[in-house]
Design an enzyme around this catalytic site. Structure first.
Site, PDB file in Angstrom:
ATOM      1  N   ARG A 182       0.830  -0.918   0.003  1.00 55.34           N
ATOM      2  CA  ARG A 182      -0.211  -0.176   0.003  1.00 55.34           C
ATOM      3  C   ARG A 182       0.872   1.365   0.008  1.00 55.34           C
ATOM      4  NH1 ARG A 182      -5.746  -1.581   0.118  1.00 55.34           N
ATOM      5  NH2 ARG A 182      -5.748  -3.620   1.349  1.00 55.34           N
ATOM      6  N   SER A 183       2.258   1.222   0.160  1.00 63.78           N
ATOM      7  CA  SER A 183       2.962   2.207   0.295  1.00 63.78           C
ATOM      8  C   SER A 183       2.794   3.282  -0.945  1.00 63.78           C
ATOM      9  CB  SER A 183       4.573   1.641   0.365  1.00 63.78           C
ATOM     10  OG  SER A 183       4.694   0.952   1.626  1.00 63.78           O
ATOM     11  N   THR A 187      11.059  -3.602   1.962  1.00 63.72           N
ATOM     12  CA  THR A 187      10.390  -4.618   2.632  1.00 63.72           C
ATOM     13  C   THR A 187      10.932  -5.876   2.696  1.00 63.72           C
ATOM     14  OG1 THR A 187       8.158  -5.196   3.364  1.00 63.72           O
ATOM     15  CG2 THR A 187       8.340  -4.823   0.965  1.00 63.72           C
ATOM     16  N   LYS A 220      15.390  -6.297   4.471  1.00 59.69           N
ATOM     17  CA  LYS A 220      15.499  -5.173   5.041  1.00 59.69           C
ATOM     18  C   LYS A 220      17.243  -5.319   5.954  1.00 59.69           C
ATOM     19  CE  LYS A 220      10.859  -4.012   6.770  1.00 59.69           C
ATOM     20  NZ  LYS A 220       9.799  -3.778   7.850  1.00 59.69           N
ATOM     21  N   GLY A 246       7.141 -11.891  20.385  1.00 60.06           N
ATOM     22  CA  GLY A 246       8.086 -12.190  19.106  1.00 60.06           C
ATOM     23  C   GLY A 246       9.400 -11.384  19.276  1.00 60.06           C
ATOM     24  N   GLY A 268      12.368 -10.001  12.931  1.00 58.57           N
ATOM     25  CA  GLY A 268      12.516  -8.945  12.405  1.00 58.57           C
ATOM     26  C   GLY A 268      11.671  -7.661  12.769  1.00 58.57           C
ATOM     27  N   MET A 324       0.962  -5.872  14.709  1.00 58.74           N
ATOM     28  CA  MET A 324       1.748  -5.016  13.692  1.00 58.74           C
ATOM     29  C   MET A 324       0.945  -5.224  12.152  1.00 58.74           C
ATOM     30  SD  MET A 324       5.547  -4.871  14.893  1.00 58.74           S
ATOM     31  CE  MET A 324       6.169  -5.474  16.413  1.00 58.74           C
ATOM     32  N   GLY A 353      -2.293  -2.915  12.517  1.00 61.71           N
ATOM     33  CA  GLY A 353      -0.844  -2.166  12.245  1.00 61.71           C
ATOM     34  C   GLY A 353      -1.031  -1.083  11.252  1.00 61.71           C
TER      35      GLY A 353
HETATM   36  P1  ATR Z   1       9.535 -11.301  11.035  1.00 61.49           P
HETATM   37  O1  ATR Z   1      10.731 -10.956  10.248  1.00 61.49           O
HETATM   38  O2  ATR Z   1       8.311 -11.265  10.317  1.00 61.49           O
HETATM   39  O3  ATR Z   1       9.330 -10.862  12.340  1.00 61.49           O
HETATM   40  P2  ATR Z   1      10.632 -13.991  11.846  1.00 61.49           P
HETATM   41  O4  ATR Z   1      11.928 -13.464  11.922  1.00 61.49           O
HETATM   42  O5  ATR Z   1      10.455 -15.373  11.091  1.00 61.49           O
HETATM   43  O6  ATR Z   1       9.626 -12.977  10.938  1.00 61.49           O
HETATM   44  O7  ATR Z   1       9.774 -14.005  13.266  1.00 61.49           O
HETATM   45  C1  ATR Z   1       8.673 -14.522  13.313  1.00 61.49           C
HETATM   46  C2  ATR Z   1       8.373 -14.396  14.849  1.00 61.49           C
HETATM   47  O8  ATR Z   1       7.031 -15.054  14.944  1.00 61.49           O
HETATM   48  C3  ATR Z   1       9.353 -15.139  15.752  1.00 61.49           C
HETATM   49  O9  ATR Z   1       9.390 -14.414  16.942  1.00 61.49           O
HETATM   50  C4  ATR Z   1       8.600 -16.630  16.191  1.00 61.49           C
HETATM   51  O10 ATR Z   1       9.090 -17.337  17.070  1.00 61.49           O
HETATM   52  P3  ATR Z   1      10.547 -18.106  16.976  1.00 61.49           P
HETATM   53  O11 ATR Z   1      11.469 -17.104  17.405  1.00 61.49           O
HETATM   54  O12 ATR Z   1      10.283 -19.027  18.331  1.00 61.49           O
HETATM   55  O13 ATR Z   1      10.549 -18.777  15.839  1.00 61.49           O
HETATM   56  C5  ATR Z   1       7.124 -16.039  16.052  1.00 61.49           C
HETATM   57  N1  ATR Z   1       6.261 -17.482  15.416  1.00 61.49           N
HETATM   58  C6  ATR Z   1       5.928 -17.627  14.491  1.00 61.49           C
HETATM   59  N2  ATR Z   1       5.052 -18.753  14.591  1.00 61.49           N
HETATM   60  C7  ATR Z   1       4.716 -18.651  15.991  1.00 61.49           C
HETATM   61  C8  ATR Z   1       4.001 -19.618  16.512  1.00 61.49           C
HETATM   62  N3  ATR Z   1       3.033 -20.639  16.005  1.00 61.49           N
HETATM   63  N4  ATR Z   1       3.687 -19.452  17.903  1.00 61.49           N
HETATM   64  C9  ATR Z   1       4.564 -18.797  18.738  1.00 61.49           C
HETATM   65  N5  ATR Z   1       5.404 -17.797  18.004  1.00 61.49           N
HETATM   66  C10 ATR Z   1       5.484 -17.749  16.618  1.00 61.49           C
END
Ligand code: ATR
Length: 293
Positions: free
Chosen positions: A25-26, A71, A75, A139, A142, A231, A254
């Site tokens: 959407r940017s 994006t 990044k 979380g 990133g 977010m 978000g």
């Molecule tokens: P992004 O860059 O979008 O943050 P990412 O680096 O893959 O994506 O991180 C995803 C986040 O969602 C992580 O904190 C992940 O937890 P882990 O570090 O333990 O992998 C979290 N996440 C993804 N699926 C999850 C789930 N089903 N339950 C809990 N946390 C989840």
């Protein structure tokens, strides 16, 4: 005041670079900022092959473009590409904004406007104070790493980073420890079994809602009337928003963060801060669709 659109052949060029990028959407957001402020800006999309981000960006800059947003999944590469980085980009170790300054001005600048966008959305748009409050950030990927520095800068009493993999939470907490101490903020890493309770603000930076596995912590993390913000926006945020409302929280997606991070990038590039309120209202209507009685 509505200004006429500029002649796009002479406008300064920007784009959002990513893969995928077609649903971004940017361009729509920046077109509204440009119109509103009278800036001669043409903002498009730049689809980058997964193995050729650098080549695409170099070519875009060589063709005269002034900067870009970045994006997923680029990044981290964008951060590496720049000659200079803002402190908040250094903390995030990732950049969502590049400004193609010439070498005589110090070279390319990398910034990360996600965190300040989030903090501005919470404090200015949602009207929720962060100063002195207790914040839970869920979380440690990133998305969370990108916002933690500016969240700390907003001066909460405490930030807990809770993640399925505790080591990842600990790593971003360690990276922000000095920053937190400088701002008088208690900062700690937790697992999902013991995230703590009764937070004033709960921010979801995980992909858990995308995977359909639900919110991975219990509702004890919310104090009554807490702000619970995902977010993401649109269908990806829906399960989290439903959960938050069912447990007495004020739910927020978000979209405001998206508009605010864009405004911060626009300000960095153009030296003019756009008014985000009408743009957020427009984007809200687009995302939520027409309301029928
Ligand atoms: P992004 O860059 O979008 O943050 P990412 O680096 O893959 O994506 O991180 C995803 C986040 O969602 C992580 O904190 C992940 O937890 P882990 O570090 O333990 O992998 C979290 N996440 C993804 N699926 C999850 C789930 N089903 N339950 C809990 N946390 C989840």
């Amino acid at each position: 005041m509505t200004l006429p659109p500029h002649d796009m052949t002479t406008a300064d060029r920007y784009a959002v670079a990513g893969n995928p990028v077609e649903h971004s959407r940017s361009p729509l957001i920046h077109a509204q900022f440009a119109q509103q402020t009278g800036q001669a800006v043409a903002y498009g999309r730049l689809l980058c092959p997964l193995d050729a981000f650098k080549a695409q960006i170099l070519a875009f800059a060589a063709a005269g473009a002034k900067g870009c947003n970045v994006t997923v999944p680029f990044k981290f590469e964008a951060f590496e590409l720049a000659a200079r980085r803002t402190p908040r980009a250094e903390l995030a170790q990732a950049a969502n904004t590049l400004r193609f300054d010439p070498p005589s001005d110090g070279g390319w600048l990398a910034d990360n406007t996600d965190g300040v966008g989030l903090a501005r959305d919470i404090t200015l748009n949602a009207g929720v104070t962060l100063a002195g409050r207790r914040v839970l950030l869920l979380g440690a990927g990133g998305a969370s790493a990108g916002v933690l520095g500016p969240l700390i800068e907003a001066g909460p009493a405490e930030v807990v980073v809770a993640n399925r993999t505790v080591d990842k939470a600990q790593a971003i907490v360690d990276r922000h420890a000095t920053w937190a101490a400088q701002h008088g903020v208690r900062l700690s890493a937790h697992g999902l079994q013991d995230p703590g309770e009764a937070f004033d603000v709960f921010i979801n930076g995980t992909a858990a809602s995308l995977s359909g596995s639900g919110v991975p912590v219990g509702p004890q993390v919310l104090r009554p009337g807490a702000l619970a913000l995902d977010m993401m926006y649109g269908p990806a945020a829906q399960a989290f928003l439903d959960w938050a409302r069912a447990h007495g929280a004020v739910a927020r997606d978000g979209l405001g963060m998206l508009v605010e991070q864009a405004a911060e990038s626009f300000t960095l590039w153009r030296g003019v801060r756009p008014d985000t309120a009408p743009v957020l209202a427009h984007m809200r209507a687009l995302v939520d669709g027409p309301t029928h009685p």
